[in-house]
Design a protein around this motif. Structure first.
Motif, PDB file in Angstrom:
ATOM      1  N   LEU A 116      87.979 118.894 -17.693  1.00  0.00           N
ATOM      2  CA  LEU A 116      87.862 120.275 -17.232  1.00  0.00           C
ATOM      3  C   LEU A 116      87.956 121.241 -18.399  1.00  0.00           C
ATOM      4  CD1 LEU A 116      90.143 120.141 -14.055  1.00  0.00           C
ATOM      5  CD2 LEU A 116      87.660 120.088 -14.149  1.00  0.00           C
ATOM      6  N   PRO A 117      87.125 122.277 -18.385  1.00  0.00           N
ATOM      7  CA  PRO A 117      87.174 123.262 -19.460  1.00  0.00           C
ATOM      8  C   PRO A 117      88.439 124.107 -19.356  1.00  0.00           C
ATOM      9  CG  PRO A 117      85.621 123.926 -17.770  1.00  0.00           C
ATOM     10  CD  PRO A 117      86.099 122.557 -17.399  1.00  0.00           C
ATOM     11  N   HIS A 118      88.885 124.616 -20.499  1.00  0.00           N
ATOM     12  CA  HIS A 118      90.107 125.414 -20.535  1.00  0.00           C
ATOM     13  C   HIS A 118      89.848 126.907 -20.457  1.00  0.00           C
ATOM     14  CE1 HIS A 118      92.845 122.078 -21.338  1.00  0.00           C
ATOM     15  NE2 HIS A 118      91.859 121.566 -22.048  1.00  0.00           N
ATOM     16  N   ARG A 119      88.607 127.321 -20.734  1.00  0.00           N
ATOM     17  CA  ARG A 119      88.293 128.747 -20.739  1.00  0.00           C
ATOM     18  C   ARG A 119      86.981 129.001 -19.994  1.00  0.00           C
ATOM     19  NH1 ARG A 119      89.081 127.230 -25.731  1.00  0.00           N
ATOM     20  NH2 ARG A 119      86.939 127.670 -26.356  1.00  0.00           N
ATOM     21  N   LEU A 120      86.853 130.209 -19.492  1.00  0.00           N
ATOM     22  CA  LEU A 120      85.645 130.620 -18.800  1.00  0.00           C
ATOM     23  C   LEU A 120      84.431 130.563 -19.727  1.00  0.00           C
ATOM     24  CD1 LEU A 120      84.208 131.844 -16.353  1.00  0.00           C
ATOM     25  CD2 LEU A 120      84.965 134.086 -17.136  1.00  0.00           C
ATOM     26  N   THR A 121      84.600 130.952 -20.979  1.00  0.00           N
ATOM     27  CA  THR A 121      83.469 130.925 -21.922  1.00  0.00           C
ATOM     28  C   THR A 121      82.979 129.502 -22.152  1.00  0.00           C
ATOM     29  OG1 THR A 121      85.026 130.954 -23.769  1.00  0.00           O
ATOM     30  CG2 THR A 121      84.066 133.062 -23.111  1.00  0.00           C
ATOM     31  N   GLU A 122      83.897 128.554 -22.229  1.00  0.00           N
ATOM     32  CA  GLU A 122      83.514 127.147 -22.396  1.00  0.00           C
ATOM     33  C   GLU A 122      82.717 126.672 -21.179  1.00  0.00           C
ATOM     34  OE1 GLU A 122      85.664 122.779 -23.017  1.00  0.00           O
ATOM     35  OE2 GLU A 122      86.901 124.578 -22.881  1.00  0.00           O
ATOM     36  N   THR A 123      83.164 127.073 -20.000  1.00  0.00           N
ATOM     37  CA  THR A 123      82.475 126.713 -18.765  1.00  0.00           C
ATOM     38  C   THR A 123      81.066 127.302 -18.747  1.00  0.00           C
ATOM     39  OG1 THR A 123      84.599 126.775 -17.625  1.00  0.00           O
ATOM     40  CG2 THR A 123      82.635 126.827 -16.247  1.00  0.00           C
ATOM     41  N   ALA A 124      80.961 128.578 -19.091  1.00  0.00           N
ATOM     42  CA  ALA A 124      79.659 129.250 -19.084  1.00  0.00           C
ATOM     43  C   ALA A 124      78.706 128.620 -20.094  1.00  0.00           C
ATOM     44  CB  ALA A 124      79.833 130.735 -19.380  1.00  0.00           C
ATOM     45  N   MET A 125      79.203 128.283 -21.261  1.00  0.00           N
ATOM     46  CA  MET A 125      78.336 127.682 -22.278  1.00  0.00           C
ATOM     47  C   MET A 125      77.835 126.300 -21.851  1.00  0.00           C
ATOM     48  SD  MET A 125      77.653 129.901 -24.378  1.00  0.00           S
ATOM     49  CE  MET A 125      76.623 128.855 -25.370  1.00  0.00           C
ATOM     50  N   ARG A 126      78.650 125.568 -21.117  1.00  0.00           N
ATOM     51  CA  ARG A 126      78.169 124.291 -20.574  1.00  0.00           C
ATOM     52  C   ARG A 126      76.999 124.544 -19.641  1.00  0.00           C
ATOM     53  NH1 ARG A 126      83.631 120.829 -18.966  1.00  0.00           N
ATOM     54  NH2 ARG A 126      84.375 120.496 -21.093  1.00  0.00           N
ATOM     55  N   GLY A 127      77.125 125.551 -18.778  1.00  0.00           N
ATOM     56  CA  GLY A 127      76.044 125.893 -17.860  1.00  0.00           C
ATOM     57  C   GLY A 127      74.807 126.384 -18.581  1.00  0.00           C
ATOM     58  N   VAL A 128      74.987 127.219 -19.607  1.00  0.00           N
ATOM     59  CA  VAL A 128      73.861 127.733 -20.390  1.00  0.00           C
ATOM     60  C   VAL A 128      73.091 126.582 -21.037  1.00  0.00           C
ATOM     61  CG1 VAL A 128      73.285 129.018 -22.495  1.00  0.00           C
ATOM     62  CG2 VAL A 128      74.799 130.036 -20.795  1.00  0.00           C
ATOM     63  N   ARG A 129      73.806 125.574 -21.504  1.00  0.00           N
ATOM     64  CA  ARG A 129      73.164 124.421 -22.139  1.00  0.00           C
ATOM     65  C   ARG A 129      72.593 123.432 -21.123  1.00  0.00           C
ATOM     66  NH1 ARG A 129      77.797 124.918 -25.556  1.00  0.00           N
ATOM     67  NH2 ARG A 129      78.788 123.241 -24.400  1.00  0.00           N
ATOM     68  N   GLY A 130      72.777 123.716 -19.822  1.00  0.00           N
ATOM     69  CA  GLY A 130      72.233 122.835 -18.787  1.00  0.00           C
ATOM     70  C   GLY A 130      73.069 121.598 -18.552  1.00  0.00           C
ATOM     71  N   ARG A 131      74.347 121.662 -18.903  1.00  0.00           N
ATOM     72  CA  ARG A 131      75.265 120.541 -18.712  1.00  0.00           C
ATOM     73  C   ARG A 131      76.187 120.849 -17.528  1.00  0.00           C
ATOM     74  NH1 ARG A 131      73.600 116.288 -20.874  1.00  0.00           N
ATOM     75  NH2 ARG A 131      75.696 115.475 -20.994  1.00  0.00           N
TER      76      ARG A 131
ATOM     77  N   ARG B 276      81.708 121.362 -15.043  1.00  0.00           N
ATOM     78  CA  ARG B 276      83.008 120.743 -14.767  1.00  0.00           C
ATOM     79  C   ARG B 276      83.390 119.705 -15.819  1.00  0.00           C
ATOM     80  NH1 ARG B 276      84.939 116.383 -11.152  1.00  0.00           N
ATOM     81  NH2 ARG B 276      87.043 116.960 -10.527  1.00  0.00           N
ATOM     82  N   CYS B 277      82.445 118.807 -16.174  1.00  0.00           N
ATOM     83  CA  CYS B 277      82.809 117.694 -17.057  1.00  0.00           C
ATOM     84  C   CYS B 277      81.998 117.631 -18.346  1.00  0.00           C
ATOM     85  CB  CYS B 277      82.673 116.372 -16.320  1.00  0.00           C
ATOM     86  SG  CYS B 277      80.958 115.890 -15.997  1.00  0.00           S
ATOM     87  N   ASN B 278      80.877 118.330 -18.400  1.00  0.00           N
ATOM     88  CA  ASN B 278      79.981 118.304 -19.558  1.00  0.00           C
ATOM     89  C   ASN B 278      79.398 116.910 -19.796  1.00  0.00           C
ATOM     90  OD1 ASN B 278      78.672 119.793 -21.576  1.00  0.00           O
ATOM     91  ND2 ASN B 278      80.132 119.137 -23.131  1.00  0.00           N
ATOM     92  N   GLY B 279      79.435 116.062 -18.786  1.00  0.00           N
ATOM     93  CA  GLY B 279      79.034 114.674 -18.972  1.00  0.00           C
ATOM     94  C   GLY B 279      77.635 114.327 -18.512  1.00  0.00           C
TER      95      GLY B 279
END
Length: 144
Positions: free
Chosen positions: A13-28, A31-34
């Motif tokens: 799980l991401p620790h920050r909202l920005t980390e979560t958003a960047m995963r989404g921006v990259r198409g990952r 929740r898990c970036n996996g």
């Protein structure tokens, strides 16, 4: 767990909202970036292959196109002013440059914008998503 399949693996799980958003921006998967978030250009997967999160719960609707149009307009407005005032291009020449550029920018931003919107919805627990946060690290486990 609501929103995940019963066989889901523990997620990073991401620790920050920005980390979560960047995963989404990259198409990952936010929740898990996996795994990938999208199976087609703008169609999210139903469930994450890595953590089992149910992504059919999102309600991004029209917000990603609004983001794409807003950003494109703000990027191209100074260019349009420069082309007309500094270079003295005609309306037709300006349109011949800006319309294809605007189309490419807007279409190119749609998927990252949709990924970010889905990530924000998941992070905030909006709609049917369950709000999840990583467990805090105990003081004895923190590195110096």
């Amino acid at each position: 767990m609501h929103g995940t399949t019963p066989l889901s693996q523990p997620a990073a799980l991401p620790h920050r909202l920005t980390e979560t958003a960047m995963r989404g921006v990259r198409g990952r998967c936010p929740r898990c970036n996996g795994a990938e978030l999208f199976r087609k250009w703008l169609k999210p997967v139903d469930h994450c292959r890595a953590c089992g999160q149910d992504w059919s719960l999102h309600t991004a609707d029209d917000f990603p196109p609004y983001i794409s149009i807003f950003v494109t307009g703000h990027l191209l407005a100074p260019l349009m002013i420069m082309l007309v005032l500094d270079f003295g291009l005609s309306t037709l020449a300006t349109a011949a440059i800006l319309i294809p550029l605007a189309s490419v920018l807007m279409l190119g931003m749609l998927q990252p914008a949709k990924g970010a919107v889905i990530a924000y919805q998941w992070w905030l627990g909006l709609g049917e998503f369950e709000q999840e946060r990583p467990l805090p690290v105990a003081d004895s486990q923190k590195l110096p």
